[in-house]
Design a protein around this motif. Structure first.
Motif, PDB file in Angstrom:
ATOM      1  N   SER A   1       0.824  -1.202   0.000  1.00 27.43           N
ATOM      2  CA  SER A   1       0.000   0.000   0.000  1.00 27.43           C
ATOM      3  C   SER A   1       0.866   1.262   0.000  1.00 27.43           C
ATOM      4  N   LEU A   2       1.886   1.297   0.860  1.00 24.16           N
ATOM      5  CA  LEU A   2       2.759   2.463   0.929  1.00 24.16           C
ATOM      6  C   LEU A   2       3.538   2.649  -0.374  1.00 24.16           C
ATOM      7  N   THR A   3       3.963   1.557  -0.977  1.00 22.84           N
ATOM      8  CA  THR A   3       4.693   1.637  -2.243  1.00 22.84           C
ATOM      9  C   THR A   3       3.805   2.232  -3.329  1.00 22.84           C
ATOM     10  N   LYS A   4       2.544   1.803  -3.388  1.00 26.79           N
ATOM     11  CA  LYS A   4       1.613   2.352  -4.380  1.00 26.79           C
ATOM     12  C   LYS A   4       1.386   3.846  -4.136  1.00 26.79           C
TER      13      LYS A   4
ATOM     14  N   GLN B   1       4.946  10.289  -6.488  1.00 31.58           N
ATOM     15  CA  GLN B   1       6.044  10.609  -7.402  1.00 31.58           C
ATOM     16  C   GLN B   1       5.503  11.069  -8.751  1.00 31.58           C
ATOM     17  N   ALA B   2       4.503  10.377  -9.247  1.00 28.55           N
ATOM     18  CA  ALA B   2       3.890  10.761 -10.521  1.00 28.55           C
ATOM     19  C   ALA B   2       3.263  12.147 -10.414  1.00 28.55           C
ATOM     20  N   ARG B   3       2.613  12.404  -9.293  1.00 26.12           N
ATOM     21  CA  ARG B   3       1.991  13.717  -9.088  1.00 26.12           C
ATOM     22  C   ARG B   3       3.056  14.806  -9.031  1.00 26.12           C
ATOM     23  N   LEU B   4       4.171  14.518  -8.347  1.00 24.91           N
ATOM     24  CA  LEU B   4       5.247  15.504  -8.251  1.00 24.91           C
ATOM     25  C   LEU B   4       5.819  15.804  -9.637  1.00 24.91           C
ATOM     26  N   THR B   5       5.959  14.783 -10.445  1.00 26.97           N
ATOM     27  CA  THR B   5       6.444  14.977 -11.814  1.00 26.97           C
ATOM     28  C   THR B   5       5.500  15.890 -12.586  1.00 26.97           C
ATOM     29  N   GLU B   6       4.205  15.665 -12.438  1.00 28.05           N
ATOM     30  CA  GLU B   6       3.219  16.515 -13.107  1.00 28.05           C
ATOM     31  C   GLU B   6       3.276  17.946 -12.588  1.00 28.05           C
ATOM     32  N   LEU B   7       3.392  18.089 -11.270  1.00 28.23           N
ATOM     33  CA  LEU B   7       3.387  19.417 -10.664  1.00 28.23           C
ATOM     34  C   LEU B   7       4.625  20.227 -11.029  1.00 28.23           C
ATOM     35  N   THR B   8       5.743  19.543 -11.202  1.00 27.68           N
ATOM     36  CA  THR B   8       6.971  20.272 -11.490  1.00 27.68           C
ATOM     37  C   THR B   8       7.143  20.576 -12.969  1.00 27.68           C
ATOM     38  N   ALA B   9       6.242  20.057 -13.809  1.00 21.74           N
ATOM     39  CA  ALA B   9       6.276  20.412 -15.232  1.00 21.74           C
ATOM     40  C   ALA B   9       5.909  21.888 -15.354  1.00 21.74           C
ATOM     41  N   ASP B  10       6.633  22.620 -16.134  1.00 23.52           N
ATOM     42  CA  ASP B  10       6.398  24.058 -16.283  1.00 23.52           C
ATOM     43  C   ASP B  10       5.105  24.305 -17.056  1.00 23.52           C
ATOM     44  N   THR B  11       4.128  24.898 -16.356  1.00 22.44           N
ATOM     45  CA  THR B  11       2.845  25.181 -17.015  1.00 22.44           C
ATOM     46  C   THR B  11       2.870  26.527 -17.715  1.00 22.44           C
ATOM     47  N   GLY B  12       3.830  27.367 -17.347  1.00 26.45           N
ATOM     48  CA  GLY B  12       3.927  28.684 -17.968  1.00 26.45           C
ATOM     49  C   GLY B  12       2.891  29.671 -17.444  1.00 26.45           C
TER      50      GLY B  12
ATOM     51  N   ASP C   1       3.455  25.737  -5.980  1.00 27.41           N
ATOM     52  CA  ASP C   1       4.551  25.586  -5.008  1.00 27.41           C
ATOM     53  C   ASP C   1       4.067  24.902  -3.733  1.00 27.41           C
ATOM     54  N   ALA C   2       2.870  25.280  -3.288  1.00 27.58           N
ATOM     55  CA  ALA C   2       2.306  24.670  -2.077  1.00 27.58           C
ATOM     56  C   ALA C   2       2.009  23.185  -2.311  1.00 27.58           C
ATOM     57  N   LEU C   3       1.461  22.855  -3.468  1.00 30.00           N
ATOM     58  CA  LEU C   3       1.175  21.457  -3.791  1.00 30.00           C
ATOM     59  C   LEU C   3       2.460  20.644  -3.904  1.00 30.00           C
ATOM     60  N   ILE C   4       3.489  21.229  -4.497  1.00 28.11           N
ATOM     61  CA  ILE C   4       4.777  20.546  -4.613  1.00 28.11           C
ATOM     62  C   ILE C   4       5.359  20.280  -3.230  1.00 28.11           C
ATOM     63  N   ALA C   5       5.314  21.273  -2.346  1.00 24.01           N
ATOM     64  CA  ALA C   5       5.842  21.101  -0.989  1.00 24.01           C
ATOM     65  C   ALA C   5       5.080  20.013  -0.237  1.00 24.01           C
ATOM     66  N   ALA C   6       3.756  20.006  -0.353  1.00 21.76           N
ATOM     67  CA  ALA C   6       2.936  18.996   0.331  1.00 21.76           C
ATOM     68  C   ALA C   6       3.219  17.605  -0.224  1.00 21.76           C
ATOM     69  N   THR C   7       3.381  17.508  -1.530  1.00 21.73           N
ATOM     70  CA  THR C   7       3.657  16.215  -2.159  1.00 21.73           C
ATOM     71  C   THR C   7       5.036  15.708  -1.741  1.00 21.73           C
TER      72      THR C   7
END
Length: 107
Positions: free
Chosen positions: A20-23, A29-40, A49-55
């Motif tokens: 469960s923890l691994t999933k 990790q996938a969410r962080l990758t999406e969040l750190t993509a430059d949306t412009g 930034d807040a979502l990235i910090a929480a993730t």
């Protein structure tokens, strides 16, 4: 319940927890990758930034729990070395402290 049966049940519980923890870790990790993509979009920067910090914090907590499962210290309070109640771990699987020690930690 015999000691062997209890030990087997505990191993099964920890195996399920590890899965469960691994999933959760992979999803974060996938969410962080999406969040750190430059949306412009500079208007979204503060929220992003807040979502990235929480993730990142969630990843750290889950990673810590997985390390404790792997090294056999999962469920042991890092402050008093006592057992963290199963009920607490079911609600907060990444808990590092029992409730009294968590309250002391928070001040």
């Amino acid at each position: 319940m015999s000691t062997g049966t209890h030990r087997h049940a505990e191993q099964d519980r920890l195996g399920d927890l590890r899965t469960s923890l691994t999933k959760q870790f992979e999803a974060h990790q996938a969410r962080l990758t999406e969040l750190t993509a430059d949306t412009g979009d500079p208007g979204q920067a503060h929220t992003q930034d807040a979502l990235i910090a929480a993730t990142r914090q969630s990843l750290e907590q889950i990673g810590g729990a997985l390390r404790r499962v792997a090294d056999g210290s999962y469920g042991v309070c890092e402050r008093c070395q006592g057992d963290i109640p199963t009920e607490r771990l079911e609600i907060l699987p990444h808990a590092r402290f029992c409730v009294p020690c968590q309250q002391k930690q928070n001040g």
